[in-house]
Enzyme design. Structure first.
Site, mmCIF file in Angstrom:
data_model
loop_
_atom_site.group_PDB
_atom_site.id
_atom_site.type_symbol
_atom_site.label_atom_id
_atom_site.label_comp_id
_atom_site.label_asym_id
_atom_site.label_seq_id
_atom_site.Cartn_x
_atom_site.Cartn_y
_atom_site.Cartn_z
ATOM 1 N N HIS A 118 0.839 -1.202 0.000
ATOM 2 C CA HIS A 118 0.000 0.000 0.000
ATOM 3 C C HIS A 118 0.872 1.249 0.000
ATOM 4 O O HIS A 118 1.731 1.408 0.888
ATOM 5 C CB HIS A 118 -0.912 -0.001 1.218
ATOM 6 C CG HIS A 118 -1.893 1.116 1.240
ATOM 7 N ND1 HIS A 118 -1.862 2.117 2.172
ATOM 8 C CD2 HIS A 118 -2.931 1.412 0.424
ATOM 9 C CE1 HIS A 118 -2.836 2.977 1.939
ATOM 10 N NE2 HIS A 118 -3.500 2.576 0.883
ATOM 11 N N HIS A 143 -8.160 8.001 -3.587
ATOM 12 C CA HIS A 143 -8.347 6.578 -3.821
ATOM 13 C C HIS A 143 -9.467 6.297 -4.811
ATOM 14 O O HIS A 143 -9.446 5.288 -5.511
ATOM 15 C CB HIS A 143 -8.677 5.862 -2.507
ATOM 16 C CG HIS A 143 -7.526 5.765 -1.566
ATOM 17 N ND1 HIS A 143 -7.107 6.830 -0.803
ATOM 18 C CD2 HIS A 143 -6.687 4.745 -1.263
ATOM 19 C CE1 HIS A 143 -6.083 6.465 -0.053
ATOM 20 N NE2 HIS A 143 -5.798 5.205 -0.315
ATOM 21 N N ARG A 217 -6.902 25.970 6.363
ATOM 22 C CA ARG A 217 -6.066 24.758 6.477
ATOM 23 C C ARG A 217 -6.802 23.759 7.359
ATOM 24 O O ARG A 217 -6.855 23.904 8.581
ATOM 25 C CB ARG A 217 -4.693 25.092 7.086
ATOM 26 C CG ARG A 217 -3.797 23.858 7.306
ATOM 27 C CD ARG A 217 -3.494 23.162 5.986
ATOM 28 N NE ARG A 217 -2.536 22.078 6.124
ATOM 29 C CZ ARG A 217 -2.840 20.801 5.930
ATOM 30 N NH1 ARG A 217 -4.092 20.451 5.671
ATOM 31 N NH2 ARG A 217 -1.896 19.866 5.988
ATOM 32 N N CYS A 264 0.738 29.011 7.711
ATOM 33 C CA CYS A 264 0.960 27.571 7.650
ATOM 34 C C CYS A 264 2.448 27.293 7.440
ATOM 35 O O CYS A 264 3.134 28.035 6.729
ATOM 36 C CB CYS A 264 0.150 26.962 6.507
ATOM 37 S SG CYS A 264 0.388 25.194 6.276
ATOM 38 N N TYR A 400 5.347 18.469 10.418
ATOM 39 C CA TYR A 400 5.724 19.834 10.767
ATOM 40 C C TYR A 400 7.066 19.887 11.493
ATOM 41 O O TYR A 400 7.201 20.450 12.586
ATOM 42 C CB TYR A 400 4.615 20.509 11.586
ATOM 43 C CG TYR A 400 3.320 20.624 10.821
ATOM 44 C CD1 TYR A 400 3.262 21.341 9.637
ATOM 45 C CD2 TYR A 400 2.160 19.970 11.256
ATOM 46 C CE1 TYR A 400 2.092 21.436 8.901
ATOM 47 C CE2 TYR A 400 0.976 20.062 10.525
ATOM 48 C CZ TYR A 400 0.957 20.792 9.350
ATOM 49 O OH TYR A 400 -0.198 20.873 8.626
#
Length: 545
Positions: A118, A143, A217, A264, A400
């Site tokens: 996967h 997907h 976000r 962000c 992050y």
């Protein structure tokens, strides 16, 4: 040998053509093929006076016979009754020992052999083990593509018993179906979850970003929370009771108001992608906005729950009410020293630009941590606790963070790097935009600049010739308090276009009050997640003749 094959192939062709003409809804559904492979003339004729044409036709016939023979096999397989399974049988196959089964619609698949293959890693697929794929495909919409469905078909082992309740469809189980409407001006980077930024030309139109075009976000679906039943749980210190606060309870704390820029960590990531591919949303220059926030100081709420500074390091952990299909919520943390410092002005905000928080921005309550990366400003806040370690959330420990340009996904060690808190100095050009054609004479260049940790921007340098010469831009007159400069500075430069130039390479770079300055190029700061992208911003424009 070809001559010996001639008659059987023709007979096979005729049989296959008769099969094609047999009405069968199942056969047509399961065995639909590209029209280019279908016989346009089912009964080809041969000319006895041309052996070349005969051999060519024979080759065509053999190929066509093979295609139709395969088609015959697929149709026969489709017409056989599939094996039926109950949901209980499927749910019992949820580990490598029992086999890993999943469902999609009414079909059952054994994906045991695929788990390790996967692309998102085995753990992501294991979340759906023994159950339906729909909730996860709705959450991760990439997907639901034809090539993914085609890949899945090889693992089909049967279908769900029709007497069982069929799994919900993608539409009825869509966790994003209740998301709020968004402003059409926003530039969308992903729909599910929704992430978008304002266009550059609107971003710096005003010092305060209007709520409808404030960058969005989201990591998960937007929860729809009832303000009347909303409760914020604050874990109490040892010997103190925990707090369960309604909105009315929060309103009783002194209301504190501050103007804060949120950015962000992935702002300007698209420029890193031009160097080398990274993982993450392709943010341009708009993953940053500024608002006037109001709410209760976090330090006062924590104090009421009995928390105070200690000699040991501690973290304030935030948990949102947004979650994935497994119930995993978004989480983050900041140091307790920052949370308890009144001068840090950390808010439990319930207003944005004089209005209740919009749903996309955390209604009814979110955290606002001035000077800190947007990822720590947890929205839809449900729980606050003080812990000895930082949040165990994926977004705190496995995202992050910045790394050396040489680190790739095979060698990355997330435990070796600290979580991003304060962001480096940043600036960008919002007008003109790359590819624009400007008039000769004077050019006006506009943009924004900001630095994390409350550091004030003291200067923005602009070049019209690719960095050979520089001019200082004019900064707006908004107040920048020492060490509490939580909001950006807008800037502009009006300058003559150099005579005879057909194009300009415009650059900007900012300097903060610690004399931090942006790096000149992207390559030395490239990292596999594309965060902390703060190199000189460059815009190439044409000059009208």
């Amino acid at each position: 040998m070809l001559l010996l094959l001639h008659r059987p192939v023709v007979l096979g062709l005729q049989q296959a053509c008769r099969l094609r003409m047999t009405p069968s809804r199942l056969c047509i559904r399961a065995c639909s093929t590209n029209d280019s492979l279908q016989p346009q003339h089912p009964s080809p004729s041969f000319s006895d006076n041309s052996s070349t044409r005969r051999w060519k036709a024979m080759g065509t016939l053999l190929g066509l016979g093979a295609v139709l023979a395969y088609h015959d096999h697929r149709c026969r397989a489709a017409q056989e009754s599939p094996r039926m399974y109950t949901k209980e049988e499927v749910s019992s196959h949820n580990s490598p020992e029992t086999g890993i089964w999943v469902t999609l619609g009414c079909e059952v698949f054994d994906v045991t052999e695929f788990v390790d293959l996967h692309p998102g890693g085995p753990s992501k697929l294991m979340l759906a083990a023994g159950g339906p794929l729909e909730p996860f495909w709705a959450l991760y919409a990439a997907h639901n593509q034809p090539h993914v469905c085609e890949l899945l078909t090889k693992y089909k082992i049967g279908e769900l018993n029709p007497e069982d309740n069929v799994s919900p469809t993608l539409e009825t189980s869509d966790p994003y179906a209740g998301d709020p409407k968004r402003h059409p001006a926003l530039k969308v980077n992903s729909q599910r979850p929704f992430n978008a930024e304002p266009p550059p030309e609107l971003l710096t139109e005003s010092y305060i970003t209007p709520n409808p075009i404030f960058f969005i976000r989201n990591h998960l679906p937007v929860p729809n929370l009832d303000p009347d039943t909303y409760r914020l749980h604050v874990a109490g210190a040892p010997g103190y009771q925990s707090l369960c606060l309604s909105l009315d309870d929060l309103y009783k704390f002194p209301k504190h108001e501050i103007t804060v820029t949120l950015q962000c960590a992935g702002n300007r990531r698209s420029e890193m992608t031009q160097i080398k591919e990274v993982k993450g949303l392709e943010w341009r220059t708009g993953a940053i906005s500024t608002a006037h926030w109001a709410g209760a100081r976090l330090c006062e709420v924590l104090a009421q729950a009995g928390h105070q500074l200690s000699d040991t390091e501690a973290q304030v952990c935030f948990e949102g009410l947004d979650s994935d299909p497994t119930g995993t919520a978004y989480g983050a943390s900041i140091p307790l020293t920052r949370a308890l410092d009144p001068e840090a002005e950390v808010l439990l905000a319930y207003e944005m630009n004089g209005q209740p928080l919009p749903r996309d921005h955390g209604f009814p309550v979110r955290v606002v941590v001035p000077g800190v990366v947007g990822a720590r400003h947890v929205k839809w806040l449900g729980r606050v606790s003080v812990e000895g370690e930082e949040s165990y959330s994926h977004w705190q420990r496995r995202d992050y963070k910045g790394f050396c340009p040489s680190v790739d996904w095979d060698t990355v060690d997330f435990d070796s790097a600290p979580s991003i808190q304060e962001l480096p100095v940043q600036s960008a050009i919002t007008e003109p935009q790359a590819g624009d054609t400007i008039e000769s004479g004077d050019v006006t260049v506009k943009g924004y600049a900001w630095s994390g940790g409350g550091r004030a921007v003291i200067r923005v340098d602009v070049s019209l010739d690719g960095g050979l010469t520089w001019q200082a831009a004019e900064l707006d007159e908004e107040e920048q308090r020492p060490r509490k400069a939580w909001a950006w500075r807008l800037w502009q430069l009006q300058a003559p276009v150099p005579a005879g130039q057909k194009e300009l390479n415009i650059i900007c770079k900012a300097v903060d009050d610690s004399y931090n300055v942006q790096p000149d190029t992207v390559a030395p700061i490239w990292n596999l997640r594309g965060v902390l992208s703060n190199a000189w911003h460059r815009v190439h424009v044409h000059v009208a003749p």
